[in-house]
Design a protein around this motif. Sequence first.
Motif, PDB file in Angstrom:
ATOM      1  N   ALA A  62       0.897  -1.069   0.008  1.00  0.00           N
ATOM      2  CA  ALA A  62      -0.173   0.291   0.139  1.00  0.00           C
ATOM      3  C   ALA A  62       0.634   1.411   0.069  1.00  0.00           C
ATOM      4  N   PRO A  89      -7.412   3.312  -1.973  1.00  0.00           N
ATOM      5  CA  PRO A  89      -7.041   2.143  -1.421  1.00  0.00           C
ATOM      6  C   PRO A  89      -7.656   0.853  -1.920  1.00  0.00           C
ATOM      7  N   ASN A  90      -7.042  -0.180  -1.750  1.00  0.00           N
ATOM      8  CA  ASN A  90      -7.642  -1.565  -2.220  1.00  0.00           C
ATOM      9  C   ASN A  90      -8.776  -1.746  -1.536  1.00  0.00           C
ATOM     10  N   ASP A  93      -5.070   0.633  -5.549  1.00  0.00           N
ATOM     11  CA  ASP A  93      -3.503   0.490  -4.973  1.00  0.00           C
ATOM     12  C   ASP A  93      -3.321  -0.913  -4.546  1.00  0.00           C
ATOM     13  N   SER A 139      -2.407  -3.244   1.710  1.00  0.00           N
ATOM     14  CA  SER A 139      -1.303  -3.293   3.031  1.00  0.00           C
ATOM     15  C   SER A 139      -1.340  -4.694   3.475  1.00  0.00           C
TER      16      SER A 139
END
Length: 803
Positions: A289, A300-301, A319, A322
Amino acid sequence: MAETNLKFLAWAGFLYCLIWNGFAQQGGSDCIKANAKSCGECIQAGPNCGWCKKTDFLQEGEPTSARCDDLAALKSKGCPVEDIENPRGSKQVLEDREVTNRKIGAAEKLKPEAITQIQPQKLVLKLRVGEPQTFSLKFKRAEDYPIDLYYLMDLSYSMKDDLENVKSLGTALMFEMEKITSDFRIGFGSFVEKTVMPYISTTPAKLRNPCTGDQNCTSPFSYKNVLSLTSEGNKFNELVGKQHISGNLDSPEGGFDAIMQVAVCGEQIGWRNVTRLLVFSTDAGFHFAGDGKLGGIVLPNDGKCHLENNMYTMSHYYDYPSIAHLVQKLSENNIQTIFAVTEEFQAVYKELKNLIPKSAVGTLSSNSSNVIQLIIDAYNSLSSEVILENSKLPKGVTISYKSYCKNGVNDTQEDGRKCSNISIGDEVKFEISVTANECPKKGQNETIKIKPLGFTEEVEINLQFVCECQCQNEGEANSPACHEGNGTFECGACRCNEGRIGRLCECSTDEVNSEDMDAYCRRENSTEICSNNGECICGQCVCKKRENTNEVYSGKYCECDNFNCDRSNGLICGGNGICKCRVCECFPNFTGSACDCSLDTVPCMASNGQICNGRGTCECGTCNCTDPKFQGPTCEMCQTCLGVCAEHKDCVQCRAFNKGEKKETCSQECMYFNMTRVESRDKLPQPGQPDPLSHCKEKDVDDCWFYFTYSVNSNGEANVHVVETPECPSGPDIIPIVAGVVAGIVLIGLALLLIWKLLMIIHDRREFAKFEKEKMNAKWDTGENPIYKSAVTTVVNPKYEGK
């Protein structure tokens, strides 16, 4: 001795009461400080708090919150056990299937959902604040448990030689896994990188063939699901054999995008509710991330599945995930990860393994030739450890674990969640405690789940909170007992409606500060409101609380308290009574303003069984001697008095033998006792009779010994038993005495002669030895005699030459 034991027991009991009261006070203080206005608030103050619902329990001036106290304190204050509300938590097991016992190769073929590895499966816990509920959880690794394995491979150009070895992986891995399970499925996926700059070259030619020279490479892609999970190893070999290497520009790969899609796209991948293994094979690092910003990707994913025709289509939109996001999704979907990476990146992926529970790292050879053994070793490592994980806990609820593993290994806290070195068929246990530290605002039930990481089975726990008392369900709304229906009468007290206050809800909030009400809170001829020890609310005194919760003001005008009574030995009421309204109420056998006067006569009992020896009165456990000659704690000490035997000696002698100093006045002075003659000393009364007894041995005027006993019965009558024949000494035998004296003189004389002779012998021997020594030292040398002349003369011829 008996007196000492009694004192010891009394002090021991007193100390025990003090210690017990100390613990009760310590526990009760939290209950009292909670200032609970209802039974529900009381039981939430602590697990040892109870509520007395007895209607007339409160003293005048005590607030409603005084009903809430420690259980022992409530009983000591006079609340019957049946009137104490003290609901407890409980546990109930709803589903408790036994763990499965099955051997590999057995005829029985169970579906995955029919195999049980964790017990129990469902239960209900009723939680009271501060009271933990504990249950046991059993886990057993089932033999021949189904396995789904998905092989996710990096198809960047550096993995070209590895792909050749993976092409035959399907059947070879099938063969090896048959030794572990009879139900094995395998799938394959590949990844390269996000299809945007600067991760790949976006020129048209490079998009068609990212490799240089005459290398024929496939177009770059983010993630492709090549083969969903299947039990056909040949199909794996066939499809993987058709795969081609691709390429990208930077060294790190987009593997995290691929892992996320494998985890969340359960239907497309074909995951079953069995052991799920994800083998991640690469020879490079990874993007995570934030790295998407390089390609202008900032969203963000979302952690959702975006596969179309088995291709990840949103790599250019979302993206990279994380690490924490990956951990969450892998855990939610019970996927265990095996990182098969080259030696160069071992350190990086070992750090990643520490962040991802139930994951392993294996060293991949440069051409992936050891991948099968790597997978087998990693699977054995993962399956030999069980780690329990719980879902998110409701606010105020805590959970603790204790493990009972193989070989007697036990652990608590974080290590209590796991057991290691577990083989197939091994059974381990966990002890799990759930505690509620507060009640939910709405009081609704909650559900939490506990499961072993990497397994689909779980324990479902329904949490029900004990936040109200049973008696509250029996409350009477708008009760006449609460001042014309201004409150609900429940649990022995009024719960006032909004806008009403007072013990009986007799006032509205508008009347609280009225000066007219203060007149009801003043004693006659006093200007103090509630004796300065409380507040006037609704014309009634509500006494204030002290910092020490065991010190209480009470009374209509708060004029009473339980801590201003007389003290003895530093204790209120001497520790022998209860202080009520500044006056001591003494325990039985105690009296006095400070309960310091004991009515027990045991300390005053003399050795003859009489109180204060019959010569004093017992006052507060101490003898007050009325006869000035007698002293001591039991009036038995008399410095100027004769003993019992000496006191009655003359009267016994005159009555029994008609002798002694009182022979002439015997009939006038010595008739105060009853006398009985006995034949011998054996017939005298012996100790053990109820009356105090004294044995006497005295000498009469003829130097004869006579024996008697003196006792006084309960009616005060003196009784004397006397041996009728005195013991008189016989005259001396002269002949033996004379013979003994003569023999003694002779023996002494002989002894003296022998001693003299011995001394003379010793003296002579010393003198002779001295003479011998001097004789030895006497030596004469003729050469030293000055007057000595030899008798021989020698003449020499001067002319003689020896011829």
